[in-house]
Every structure is written in C-alpha cells, then in structure tokens.
Design a protein around this motif. Structure first.
Motif, PDB file in Angstrom:
ATOM      1  N   GLU A 136      19.971 -12.829  35.158  1.00 58.13           N
ATOM      2  CA  GLU A 136      21.062 -12.799  36.140  1.00 58.13           C
ATOM      3  C   GLU A 136      22.295 -12.101  35.557  1.00 58.13           C
ATOM      4  N   ILE A 137      22.603 -12.387  34.305  1.00 56.78           N
ATOM      5  CA  ILE A 137      23.767 -11.758  33.662  1.00 56.78           C
ATOM      6  C   ILE A 137      23.563 -10.250  33.553  1.00 56.78           C
ATOM      7  N   VAL A 138      22.384  -9.841  33.083  1.00 59.22           N
ATOM      8  CA  VAL A 138      22.103  -8.399  32.939  1.00 59.22           C
ATOM      9  C   VAL A 138      22.161  -7.709  34.295  1.00 59.22           C
ATOM     10  N   GLN A 139      21.577  -8.336  35.318  1.00 60.96           N
ATOM     11  CA  GLN A 139      21.582  -7.722  36.652  1.00 60.96           C
ATOM     12  C   GLN A 139      22.998  -7.605  37.212  1.00 60.96           C
ATOM     13  N   PHE A 140      23.829  -8.593  36.933  1.00 63.33           N
ATOM     14  CA  PHE A 140      25.219  -8.564  37.403  1.00 63.33           C
ATOM     15  C   PHE A 140      25.959  -7.388  36.767  1.00 63.33           C
ATOM     16  N   ILE A 141      25.780  -7.211  35.470  1.00 64.08           N
ATOM     17  CA  ILE A 141      26.454  -6.103  34.780  1.00 64.08           C
ATOM     18  C   ILE A 141      25.908  -4.762  35.251  1.00 64.08           C
ATOM     19  N   ARG A 142      24.595  -4.677  35.450  1.00 64.41           N
ATOM     20  CA  ARG A 142      24.014  -3.438  35.993  1.00 64.41           C
ATOM     21  C   ARG A 142      24.593  -3.118  37.367  1.00 64.41           C
ATOM     22  N   HIS A 143      24.761  -4.151  38.173  1.00 63.37           N
ATOM     23  CA  HIS A 143      25.333  -3.962  39.520  1.00 63.37           C
ATOM     24  C   HIS A 143      26.769  -3.450  39.427  1.00 63.37           C
ATOM     25  N   LEU A 144      27.569  -4.078  38.546  1.00 63.70           N
ATOM     26  CA  LEU A 144      28.968  -3.667  38.404  1.00 63.70           C
ATOM     27  C   LEU A 144      29.081  -2.220  37.936  1.00 63.70           C
ATOM     28  N   ALA A 145      28.217  -1.836  36.984  1.00 63.09           N
ATOM     29  CA  ALA A 145      28.274  -0.485  36.406  1.00 63.09           C
ATOM     30  C   ALA A 145      27.482   0.524  37.226  1.00 63.09           C
ATOM     31  N   ASP A 146      26.740   0.028  38.242  1.00 63.95           N
ATOM     32  CA  ASP A 146      25.842   0.875  39.037  1.00 63.95           C
ATOM     33  C   ASP A 146      24.901   1.663  38.117  1.00 63.95           C
ATOM     34  N   ASP A 147      24.251   0.919  37.201  1.00 65.01           N
ATOM     35  CA  ASP A 147      23.422   1.580  36.188  1.00 65.01           C
ATOM     36  C   ASP A 147      22.299   0.632  35.757  1.00 65.01           C
ATOM     37  N   GLU A 148      21.093   0.930  36.209  1.00 62.45           N
ATOM     38  CA  GLU A 148      19.943   0.059  35.927  1.00 62.45           C
ATOM     39  C   GLU A 148      19.421   0.210  34.500  1.00 62.45           C
ATOM     40  N   SER A 149      19.965   1.150  33.742  1.00 63.81           N
ATOM     41  CA  SER A 149      19.445   1.377  32.383  1.00 63.81           C
ATOM     42  C   SER A 149      20.055   0.417  31.348  1.00 63.81           C
ATOM     43  N   ILE A 150      21.081  -0.321  31.739  1.00 68.07           N
ATOM     44  CA  ILE A 150      21.738  -1.239  30.795  1.00 68.07           C
ATOM     45  C   ILE A 150      20.771  -2.355  30.412  1.00 68.07           C
ATOM     46  N   ALA A 151      20.674  -2.645  29.125  1.00 63.95           N
ATOM     47  CA  ALA A 151      19.690  -3.621  28.652  1.00 63.95           C
ATOM     48  C   ALA A 151      20.195  -4.337  27.410  1.00 63.95           C
ATOM     49  N   ILE A 152      19.451  -5.354  27.006  1.00 64.12           N
ATOM     50  CA  ILE A 152      19.749  -6.121  25.794  1.00 64.12           C
ATOM     51  C   ILE A 152      19.145  -5.407  24.590  1.00 64.12           C
ATOM     52  N   ASP A 153      19.910  -5.352  23.502  1.00 61.50           N
ATOM     53  CA  ASP A 153      19.382  -4.865  22.224  1.00 61.50           C
ATOM     54  C   ASP A 153      18.722  -6.064  21.537  1.00 61.50           C
ATOM     55  N   HIS A 154      17.393  -6.113  21.595  1.00 59.02           N
ATOM     56  CA  HIS A 154      16.681  -7.303  21.115  1.00 59.02           C
ATOM     57  C   HIS A 154      16.769  -7.459  19.597  1.00 59.02           C
ATOM     58  N   ASN A 155      16.973  -6.364  18.881  1.00 60.76           N
ATOM     59  CA  ASN A 155      17.164  -6.480  17.425  1.00 60.76           C
ATOM     60  C   ASN A 155      18.453  -7.231  17.103  1.00 60.76           C
ATOM     61  N   VAL A 156      19.512  -6.933  17.863  1.00 51.59           N
ATOM     62  CA  VAL A 156      20.782  -7.641  17.666  1.00 51.59           C
ATOM     63  C   VAL A 156      20.641  -9.108  18.070  1.00 51.59           C
ATOM     64  N   ALA A 157      19.979  -9.356  19.202  1.00 53.66           N
ATOM     65  CA  ALA A 157      19.791 -10.743  19.658  1.00 53.66           C
ATOM     66  C   ALA A 157      19.027 -11.551  18.612  1.00 53.66           C
ATOM     67  N   ARG A 158      17.994 -10.943  18.035  1.00 49.40           N
ATOM     68  CA  ARG A 158      17.195 -11.624  17.008  1.00 49.40           C
ATOM     69  C   ARG A 158      18.057 -11.888  15.768  1.00 49.40           C
ATOM     70  N   SER A 159      18.853 -10.900  15.389  1.00 46.64           N
ATOM     71  CA  SER A 159      19.714 -11.015  14.213  1.00 46.64           C
ATOM     72  C   SER A 159      20.718 -12.155  14.390  1.00 46.64           C
ATOM     73  N   GLU A 160      21.290 -12.251  15.588  1.00 48.72           N
ATOM     74  CA  GLU A 160      22.257 -13.325  15.850  1.00 48.72           C
ATOM     75  C   GLU A 160      21.585 -14.690  15.872  1.00 48.72           C
ATOM     76  N   THR A 161      20.400 -14.740  16.469  1.00 47.48           N
ATOM     77  CA  THR A 161      19.678 -16.008  16.563  1.00 47.48           C
ATOM     78  C   THR A 161      19.321 -16.529  15.174  1.00 47.48           C
ATOM     79  N   GLN A 162      18.963 -15.617  14.283  1.00 47.57           N
ATOM     80  CA  GLN A 162      18.537 -16.013  12.936  1.00 47.57           C
ATOM     81  C   GLN A 162      19.690 -16.408  12.027  1.00 47.57           C
TER      82      GLN A 162
END
Length: 309
Positions: A136-162
């Motif tokens: 929902e958060i990603v879709q909201f930001i994509r909607h605001l920016a009118d850009d479906e290519s916006i995505a999560i950097d999973h390497n950063v997410a993993r790094s933060e989680t660890q």
C-alpha cells in the motif's frame, strides 16, 4: 521573473567542487557502499514543469523521507487520533534516542524520529498483513509520483533488518508501554521496507507536489489530503524534519523539509514547487551536507522562504 532552470544550474555549479563532502551512513552497511561523489537536484513547479541538474535521475534510498508519505497515509486512516500515540514537538535528541522514549512513557516526540515513524507504521499496518501494508505504501508513492517503476531496494531493506538493533529496542519499548498494537517484527518489517524505497530526485519531487499544492496533485487534479492537513504536514516538516538539526535548517533555508540518511532531502515551497536534492555525504546531524547547502542557496536565489523574502 526568475528563470528557475538558471537558478538550479547555478546552485549545482557553485557546489560542484564540494561533491563528495560529508560522511556516509555507514551504520547501515548497504549505504556505506554508495559512491559519495554524486549530487542531484530536481525542482517541480505546481504546473508540473521540471528543472533539474546533476544526478537527478539516479535512484537512491529515500530512508526517512518516506515518513512523510506514511504519515499522510496514517492521518488518512485515523485522522487526529494519531496524536494520542505520537507527539508534534521537536525532539532535541538524536533520531534514534531511547532515553526520551522512556521518560515520556513510550509516546514518541514526533512522527519523523524513528520511534514516531515506527508507531505510524503500526497504524498503517492495521487490518493488513505486513506485505500488504508495504504494498500500500509503495502504491501510494507510485500514485503520487505517477511512476510505476518506483520500488524497494531489497538489499537495503535486508541490511537494515540485519543491523537495526536499536530500532528493535525502540519498538519493544513502545510495545511494553502499550503503544504498538501489532507484533514488533511485523511493524519493523513495514518500517524497514518503506525506508528502503529507492527514488530519483525527479520522482521524489513529483511525489511531494501535493504538499506544495494545498493537498492536491496538480498533475492529476485529484485531492490527496485537505489543504489544512497539507499545511499541518508542512508545519511538522519545518519543525521536526531534520532531527536535531531542524532549527538550523529552518533558520538557513526557511522551507519545510524532510531528510533521510541516504542523503536525500525533500523540501516544499508552498504554492510554488516541490524540490528534491541528493548527495550521500551527511553532516553531524545525519542530514545531507551538500543537499542542505543547495537548498540554502536555492531559497536565497528564489526568495522562497516561508518567512518572507
């Protein structure tokens, strides 16, 4: 009339010799690998005109800038009920301080410090699985920016989680005080992933445009929030958007802004433009060193301070 492209170009040119200054956010291992010699500016006016310079098309981890968008979503879900759980005052402490949270019985000082944003993530999570809330958060930001290519950097997410032990401690603290309703690992899953969203300056400036346009997205014509809510989000950004460097940013720049330790800053000139700057090197408060300097020059050359020219 000021030629905004000339202003953006002149700001970039005047700071070009300083590209690479500052310190990378090395406590998140993935962010420590970023090339510091990068600097981008994008300014989008309320009619949708884009003025950009430097690395404005390079994606970076927006980190805490995402808290502006999760705050907007949370206010949409529970309105002013949010303020029973999160304060609206500057913290005066580091963004990940645990001392203040204990003194104030698990109620974070504002929604932009880590503890506050974790409480906001808990609100966004209500009624969802973590994966659905992240979507929902990603879709909201994509909607605001009118850009479906916006995505999560999973390497950063993993790094933060660890490595996000202090955020785990903050979340457990709030849970102990009854200020988190969902399992800590679910809330942190949402939090770490929204901080790891990657965007370019141009995309970020587009996404923030509703805050420069009285709550409306001027490109689609649709309403995102009421004008009074947009004004209040801007007020919180001005007071609390740069952690314990917020007062200095307001003094030097005079615009609502939200920084992230990935080196980005989103700034809003109400009624005029949304501005995104990015350079990975940070100052002692965890805000982009060059980005802050760029916004100070930009505000001087446009006369856009909210406090008048």
């Amino acid at each position: 009339m000021t030629d905004l492209q000339d202003v953006v170009d002149s700001v970039y040119h005047d700071l070009a010799d300083r590209i690479g200054e500052g310190k990378l956010a090395d406590y998140i291992p993935e962010l420590a690998t970023i090339d510091p010699k990068q600097f981008g500016i994008a300014l989008v006016t309320t009619d949708g005109t884009v003025h950009a310079a430097g690395d404005a098309e390079t994606s970076f981890s927006i980190q805490s800038i995402s808290k502006v968008f999760t705050l907007t979503l949370a206010l949409g879900k529970i309105g002013d009920g949010l303020w029973k759980r999160v304060g609206r005052e500057p913290s005066g402490n580091a963004f990940n301080s645990i001392v203040q949270l204990e003194q104030e019985k698990g109620k974070p000082r504002n929604p932009f410090i880590n503890a506050g944003a974790i409480a906001v993530a808990d609100v966004v999570l209500a009624g969802h699985l973590p994966k659905e809330a992240i979507g929902e958060i990603v879709q909201f930001i994509r909607h605001l920016a009118d850009d479906e290519s916006i995505a999560i950097d999973h390497n950063v997410a993993r790094s933060e989680t660890q490595t996000g032990y202090r955020n785990v401690a903050l979340a457990n603290f709030m849970r102990a005080f009854g200020n988190l309703n969902h399992p800590v690992e679910h809330v942190l899953g949402v939090y770490f992933h929204h901080c790891a969203i990657a965007m370019s300056c141009r995309q970020l400036a587009h996404a923030g445009l509703y805050l420069a346009s009285a709550g409306r997205n001027p490109l689609s014509g649709g309403s995102v929030v009421s004008s009074s809510r947009a004004r209040r989000i801007n007020a919180l950004m001005l007071m609390c958007g740069h952690y314990d460097g917020s007062g200095d940013f307001a003094y030097r720049v005079g615009l609502p802004g939200k920084s992230g330790v990935g080196g980005g800053i989103l700034a809003i000139a109400p009624g005029k433009a949304s501005i995104a700057v990015w350079s990975p090197g940070l100052n002692e408060n965890g805000n982009s060193l060059l980005g802050s300097a760029a916004l100070e020059l930009l505000a001087q050359r446009t006369g856009w301070s909210v406090f008048g020219q």
